[in-house]
Design a protein around this motif. Sequence first.
Motif, short mmCIF file in Angstrom:
data_model
loop_
_atom_site.label_atom_id
_atom_site.label_comp_id
_atom_site.label_asym_id
_atom_site.label_seq_id
_atom_site.Cartn_x
_atom_site.Cartn_y
_atom_site.Cartn_z
N ASP A 132 25.29 -60.77 -34.73
CA ASP A 132 25.55 -61.93 -35.59
C ASP A 132 26.98 -62.43 -35.39
N THR A 133 27.19 -63.71 -35.76
CA THR A 133 28.55 -64.25 -35.72
C THR A 133 28.80 -65.10 -36.96
N VAL A 134 30.08 -65.27 -37.31
CA VAL A 134 30.37 -66.13 -38.47
C VAL A 134 30.10 -67.57 -38.05
N GLN A 135 29.64 -68.37 -39.01
CA GLN A 135 29.31 -69.77 -38.68
C GLN A 135 30.19 -70.71 -39.52
N ASP A 136 29.67 -71.14 -40.69
CA ASP A 136 30.50 -72.02 -41.53
C ASP A 136 31.59 -71.19 -42.18
N LEU A 137 32.76 -71.80 -42.26
CA LEU A 137 33.88 -71.09 -42.86
C LEU A 137 34.27 -71.75 -44.18
N HIS A 138 34.80 -70.96 -45.06
CA HIS A 138 35.35 -71.46 -46.33
C HIS A 138 36.52 -72.38 -45.98
N GLU A 139 36.71 -73.43 -46.81
CA GLU A 139 37.75 -74.41 -46.41
C GLU A 139 39.14 -73.80 -46.32
N GLN A 140 39.35 -72.70 -47.06
CA GLN A 140 40.68 -72.10 -46.98
C GLN A 140 40.75 -70.97 -45.94
N ALA A 141 39.65 -70.76 -45.22
CA ALA A 141 39.68 -69.72 -44.19
C ALA A 141 40.47 -70.25 -42.99
N GLU A 142 41.30 -69.41 -42.48
CA GLU A 142 42.13 -69.82 -41.34
C GLU A 142 41.70 -69.00 -40.13
N VAL A 143 41.48 -69.67 -38.99
CA VAL A 143 41.14 -68.92 -37.77
C VAL A 143 42.44 -68.39 -37.18
N ILE A 144 42.57 -67.07 -37.08
CA ILE A 144 43.85 -66.55 -36.56
C ILE A 144 43.72 -65.97 -35.15
N ALA A 145 42.48 -65.90 -34.62
CA ALA A 145 42.32 -65.55 -33.21
C ALA A 145 40.95 -66.00 -32.73
N GLU A 146 40.90 -66.31 -31.43
CA GLU A 146 39.64 -66.73 -30.81
C GLU A 146 39.37 -65.84 -29.60
N ASN A 147 38.15 -65.97 -29.07
CA ASN A 147 37.90 -65.26 -27.82
C ASN A 147 38.11 -66.21 -26.64
N GLN A 148 37.74 -65.76 -25.45
CA GLN A 148 38.00 -66.58 -24.25
C GLN A 148 37.22 -67.89 -24.24
N HIS A 149 36.17 -67.98 -25.10
CA HIS A 149 35.37 -69.22 -25.14
C HIS A 149 35.79 -70.11 -26.30
N GLY A 150 36.84 -69.73 -27.00
CA GLY A 150 37.29 -70.55 -28.13
C GLY A 150 36.52 -70.29 -29.42
N THR A 151 35.69 -69.25 -29.43
CA THR A 151 34.94 -68.92 -30.65
C THR A 151 35.85 -68.11 -31.59
N PRO A 152 35.85 -68.41 -32.89
CA PRO A 152 36.68 -67.64 -33.82
C PRO A 152 36.25 -66.18 -33.87
N VAL A 153 37.20 -65.28 -33.68
CA VAL A 153 36.87 -63.85 -33.79
C VAL A 153 37.76 -63.16 -34.81
N SER A 154 38.62 -63.94 -35.48
CA SER A 154 39.45 -63.33 -36.51
C SER A 154 39.83 -64.39 -37.54
N LEU A 155 39.68 -64.02 -38.80
CA LEU A 155 39.90 -64.99 -39.88
C LEU A 155 40.87 -64.42 -40.91
N LYS A 156 41.50 -65.36 -41.62
CA LYS A 156 42.33 -64.95 -42.76
C LYS A 156 41.91 -65.79 -43.95
N TRP A 157 41.68 -65.14 -45.08
CA TRP A 157 41.31 -65.85 -46.31
C TRP A 157 42.44 -65.68 -47.33
N PRO A 158 42.42 -66.50 -48.36
CA PRO A 158 43.46 -66.35 -49.37
C PRO A 158 43.43 -64.95 -49.99
N GLY A 159 44.59 -64.50 -50.41
CA GLY A 159 44.66 -63.21 -51.12
C GLY A 159 44.72 -62.02 -50.19
N ASN A 160 45.27 -62.23 -48.98
CA ASN A 160 45.43 -61.10 -48.05
C ASN A 160 44.11 -60.48 -47.59
N PHE A 161 43.09 -61.32 -47.43
CA PHE A 161 41.82 -60.86 -46.86
C PHE A 161 41.79 -61.25 -45.39
#
Length: 507
Positions: A132-161
């Motif tokens: 599985d992969t993450v699809q829709d993101l919460h509006e405050q979710a920030e993509v902090i890393a991608e893979n070689q295809h530009g797909t988000p592989v790391s997220l940051k949410w409010p509150g140190n998540f």
Amino acid sequence: MQETHHVAVLDFGSQYTQLIVRRVRELGFYAKLYSPEDISEIGHPGAVILSGGPRSTSEPDAPDIDFETLKSFGVPVLGVCYGMQLLNIKFGGSVKASNQREYGPAMLKPTSHADLYEGISAESQVWMSHSDTVQDLHEQAEVIAENQHGTPVSLKWPGNFYGIQFHPEVTHSHEGLRILHNFLLQAKELQPFHIEDFKREMIEGIRERVGDRQVVCGVSGGVDSTVLAVLLKEAGVKMRAIFVDNGLLRKDETQEVQNNFHRMGVAIETVDASDEFLSALAGKDDPEEKRKIIGNLFIKVFWDSVGDAEMLAQGTLYPDVIESASNAKSKASVIKTHHNRVAKILELQEEGKVLEPLAELFKDEVRELGASLGIAPDILGRHPFPGPGLAVRCPGALDKKRLDIIRECDAIFIGKLKEYGWYDKVWQAYAGLIPVKTVGVKGDERSYEWATNLRAVISEDAMTAEWVDLPAQLLRETSQDILNQVTGINRVLYDISTKPPASIEWE
Ligand code: XMP
């Protein structure tokens, strides 16, 4: 161990969850594993990690998390793989279910070099194992890393998540340890992990639980039971350490174990049951039957010599506990070696009379604990030796003659490894017997004798093993000495099989 400001690792069933705990401890912080449904037992963690898992969040009964409690901790949270997908759902996003698995290396490209990715290369190999992969993101979710295809592989949410799709805990993720460390640096206060603190608390715990009762433990000369016995001695409780000589030990081993315990100031009782074992094994050539006979007889001999035990101590380690906790969904610890499998132990366990002081430690931590207890490096560095002893190093039926031949060959080989400084470099080594006669010439005469197989492997956990490229001169001298000195052997072979498909032992 006191559980505040620790790193709570919630286990969603990934095969790598134990490794996360290990890595956090390697980084110097105390970590403990919990089942997600036990979140209320966590207390006051300093950080929380949600592990990966084999399930899909889209399954109706997929493992869940009490998000309100998780948020109430007010500490940094890292979701790994399944953990990240679950967090994304909790934050109002979605996950795309898939039957296609991504397994293996991928390229990580941080889009921000703050927090988790401070000091991490612009492109870094990471290890993926997911469908599985993450699809829709919460509006405050920030993509902090991608893979070689530009797909988000790391997220940051409010509150140190934080969330990461890859597995930082495996060595194939080249900068994984640093990423984990960066995550832990987000925590305000974490409990350090020092083996010395652990030792003090264990000793106090043992004194408290045992009081003035007598504790019995079985010792084999191996690392776990040795450390256990020394720990009990340090605690100053009344104890009996019992060593069973099953007649399947290496050359002079009984003497060596006795000397070692004498050096450590621990009295052991040796029970010589070698004749009993050899008679029970006479003519038995089926590997499983041999094992069963040895295991059952061990139980009998051990318990006959114990008599009425007030308490029993055993060297169960953390991986055994975890294994049973995730398999059986219970906290009951697995009963480790064959002599522990008897009903009597279960009975003692019910009555709270089984002591397992090493149950929070990993193998290498047991060695560290042993060193801090003053156990000499040569004792802690002994190679692993199987419970059924030399019986699994001689295919087919056993008798004293065969065992003596193995003992001689093994002593020569191990002696050479020590002489050449290779003993501590290999994980396990031995000489075994191949009871097949071949023709040779000894002196002026024809010989018709057996072969010995030398085996030396490196391994991390015995699940896989590589044979060791030993110096030719070491092998040459070993071979010469065996052929010159051991009656009954006219051929020396070096086993160059990896595990898998071969195993380390021959039976
Ligand atoms: P194998 O032969 O399965 O061995 O590759 C892996 C590791 O386990 C040890 N071993 C045993 N240890 N009871 C034990 O306590 C056993 O029946 C047993 N069989 C194998 C072996 O020495 C190696 O370290």
